[in-house]
Design an enzyme around this catalytic site. Structure first.
Site, PDB file in Angstrom:
ATOM      1  N   SER A  41       0.871  -1.292  -0.229  1.00  0.00           N
ATOM      2  CA  SER A  41       0.137   0.146  -0.193  1.00  0.00           C
ATOM      3  C   SER A  41       0.906   1.306  -0.130  1.00  0.00           C
ATOM      4  CB  SER A  41      -0.966   0.129   1.397  1.00  0.00           C
ATOM      5  OG  SER A  41      -1.856  -0.999   1.102  1.00  0.00           O
ATOM      6  N   GLU A  42       0.368   2.291  -0.622  1.00  0.00           N
ATOM      7  CA  GLU A  42       0.931   3.736  -0.790  1.00  0.00           C
ATOM      8  C   GLU A  42      -0.136   4.543  -0.287  1.00  0.00           C
ATOM      9  OE1 GLU A  42       4.508   2.374  -4.080  1.00  0.00           O
ATOM     10  OE2 GLU A  42       3.077   3.972  -4.354  1.00  0.00           O
ATOM     11  N   GLY A  56      -4.670   2.292  -2.271  1.00  0.00           N
ATOM     12  CA  GLY A  56      -5.289   1.416  -1.375  1.00  0.00           C
ATOM     13  C   GLY A  56      -6.031   0.400  -1.920  1.00  0.00           C
ATOM     14  N   TYR A 100       0.430  -2.047 -14.540  1.00  0.00           N
ATOM     15  CA  TYR A 100       0.707  -3.061 -13.357  1.00  0.00           C
ATOM     16  C   TYR A 100       1.658  -4.320 -13.978  1.00  0.00           C
ATOM     17  CZ  TYR A 100      -2.602  -6.155 -15.844  1.00  0.00           C
ATOM     18  OH  TYR A 100      -3.271  -6.940 -16.659  1.00  0.00           O
ATOM     19  N   ASN A 138      -5.402 -13.038  -1.767  1.00  0.00           N
ATOM     20  CA  ASN A 138      -6.727 -13.937  -1.729  1.00  0.00           C
ATOM     21  C   ASN A 138      -6.514 -14.931  -0.296  1.00  0.00           C
ATOM     22  OD1 ASN A 138      -8.115 -13.017  -3.729  1.00  0.00           O
ATOM     23  ND2 ASN A 138      -6.980 -14.070  -5.315  1.00  0.00           N
ATOM     24  N   GLU A 139      -5.444 -15.290   0.078  1.00  0.00           N
ATOM     25  CA  GLU A 139      -4.950 -16.065   0.897  1.00  0.00           C
ATOM     26  C   GLU A 139      -5.106 -15.319   2.296  1.00  0.00           C
ATOM     27  OE1 GLU A 139      -1.529 -18.935   0.787  1.00  0.00           O
ATOM     28  OE2 GLU A 139      -1.636 -19.224  -1.504  1.00  0.00           O
ATOM     29  N   TRP A 186     -23.902  -5.540  26.818  1.00  0.00           N
ATOM     30  CA  TRP A 186     -24.153  -6.461  27.694  1.00  0.00           C
ATOM     31  C   TRP A 186     -23.577  -6.195  28.897  1.00  0.00           C
ATOM     32  CZ3 TRP A 186     -22.748 -11.158  24.161  1.00  0.00           C
ATOM     33  CH2 TRP A 186     -23.611 -11.358  23.054  1.00  0.00           C
ATOM     34  N   GLU A 195      -6.497  -5.521   3.707  1.00  0.00           N
ATOM     35  CA  GLU A 195      -6.502  -6.442   2.873  1.00  0.00           C
ATOM     36  C   GLU A 195      -7.728  -6.591   2.138  1.00  0.00           C
ATOM     37  OE1 GLU A 195      -4.410 -10.103   3.580  1.00  0.00           O
ATOM     38  OE2 GLU A 195      -3.629  -9.496   5.476  1.00  0.00           O
ATOM     39  N   THR A 197     -11.140  -3.608   1.397  1.00  0.00           N
ATOM     40  CA  THR A 197     -12.323  -3.203   2.347  1.00  0.00           C
ATOM     41  C   THR A 197     -13.640  -4.207   1.937  1.00  0.00           C
ATOM     42  OG1 THR A 197     -13.227  -1.775   0.293  1.00  0.00           O
ATOM     43  CG2 THR A 197     -11.324  -0.837   1.847  1.00  0.00           C
TER      44      THR A 197
END
Length: 424
Positions: free
Chosen positions: A169-170, A174, A221, A282-283, A379, A405, A407
């Site tokens: 991330s930068e 994001g 990319y 994904n993992e 509670w 990881e 949103t």
């Protein structure tokens, strides 16, 4: 009447009866020749674990309750991870769970890593995410994409002593992770990196960094490449963020000013960073689901006993139907989140596609974590709102689950796209 009508509707008539019966006989004979006999199939629940996984759960639970729990409030107040906790994670073998024994790891299943993350989060989500990022992102990238020399050099130290950090991330990238601006330029046998990273977990304590930078912006990319760097190469901690929750987990901005990295430290090949990042996140989402699951369970476990100790109007507040229904709903939602998370983990282990399942688990578990931890405060009333019990901390820690990881909206988009692909 309904049954007989349904039977008549399904049964062939006239000359087709004989053909229908013949097809049924053939189908039966073919089925009976199946190499897998019915007695060989033993369906199990998603709560079925190997002996090794059960032992790991018990071991991590003891470590979390005996070693981590006494330090949780102090770490949260100081916004700093206790070094002895990190050392303990390595000593317990929890920082190389899937790594081979030849490289100093435990050589266990992916579900084992998920179990460890869940159990740590029951006590402190900050410790949980430190273990999570190190295992499911950093070590996994080395195992899956590193060459033999890289694995032999780095996996042993990552299993035994060196904390890792994942730097993607930068400020301008994001959710759009591939809009990153960090650049890498070849200079002889080195790559020279310039740029900044933001929201980087583990970065304050880490000595090992996986840095994503673009070596050819004209390719978009497809120019993104993953590099191995260590802190002593010149990685600078620019700012340590002060956060709402998971405060003991370090989240920092990093600066790279002519950071020189040997060409041998490129992982997976030049321009392959985007592929690595997509697959590994994904993992990682299953890991975040496990963190949020453990958080929700931890808040539940702390708050519910109090409702049977606190008496109002002559009886424990936990025996009032309004409270009972809320707790029942929370228990159902926690269990549903657990099943989604374990299912995604097992699918990953089995080599099945798990992208949709990971997104579902991450999305739902983060929602449940927020809901249950918020309810837990209510509670317990006023005491739940104080920092003394630690219940309010679960609620503060829960919010990040809908952000990092990917949103919640990104998870919904991922799921929606797969539905569209399936049905359109």
């Amino acid at each position: 009447m309904f049954r007989s009508a349904a039977a008549r509707a399904c049964k062939p008539s006239g000359s087709s009866v004989r053909q229908y019966a013949l097809r049924q006989k053939v189908a039966t004979r073919q089925f009976s020749r199946s190499p897998v006999a019915a007695s060989d199939v033993h369906p199990t629940s998603l709560h079925t674990f190997s002996e090794e996984e059960q032992m790991l759960r018990e071991s991590v639970r003891r470590f979390a309750e005996d070693v981590v729990a006494p330090k949780v409030r102090e770490m949260d107040e100081n916004e700093m991870m206790d070094k002895s906790i990190i050392k303990g994670l390595f000593e317990q073998g929890l920082m190389g769970i899937e790594t081979s024994a030849d490289h100093g790891g435990a050589e266990s299943s992916f579900t084992s890593a998920i179990i460890a993350i869940e159990e740590l989060a029951r006590i402190d989500p900050s410790v949980s995410v430190l273990c999570d990022v190190h295992n499911t992102l950093v070590a996994t990238i080395l195992r899956k994409y590193g060459n033999k020399e890289q694995q032999d050099k780095w996996l042993p130290v990552l299993s035994e002593s060196m904390l890792g950090s994942f730097c993607l991330s930068e400020p301008a990238s994001g959710s759009d992770a591939f809009a990153l601006q960090t650049r890498a330029v070849k200079d002889g046998n080195d790559w020279v990196l310039n740029g900044t990273k933001m929201w980087i977990t583990n970065s304050y304590e880490a000595d090992f960094f996986l840095i994503f930078a673009n070596i050819d912006p004209s390719k978009g990319y497809k120019g993104i490449t993953c590099f191995i760097a260590t802190k002593d190469m010149g990685v600078k901690i620019a700012k340590k963020e002060q956060k709402l929750g998971i405060r003991a987990s370090s989240t920092c901005s990093l600066a790279f000013d002519d950071l020189r990295i040997p060409a041998e430290n490129v992982i997976g090949g030049e321009g392959k960073g985007y592929k690595i990042a997509i697959e590994i996140l994904n993992e990682g989402r299953i890991g975040i689901a496990a963190q949020m699951l453990g958080l929700a369970q931890g808040a539940f476990d702390k708050a519910v006993p109090y409702t049977f100790q606190r008496t109002q109007f002559g009886k424990p507040i936990g025996t009032f139907q309004g409270m009972q229904f809320q707790q029942a709903e929370a228990a159902i939602e926690i269990e549903a989140a657990r099943l989604l998370t374990y299912n995604a983990a097992r699918r990953k282990e089995e080599g099945l596609d798990f992208v949709r399942e990971a997104a579902m688990a991450k999305y739902y578990a983060s929602q449940v974590a927020q809901k249950v931890s918020g309810a837990a405060i209510e509670w317990c009333g006023g005491i739940g709102f104080t920092r003394e019990t630690g219940i309010e901390k679960y609620w503060r820690d829960s919010k990040i689950g809908a952000i990092y990881e990917g949103t919640s909206n990104i998870q919904l988009l991922t799921i929606a796209k797969m539905i569209q692909k399936q049905y359109s």
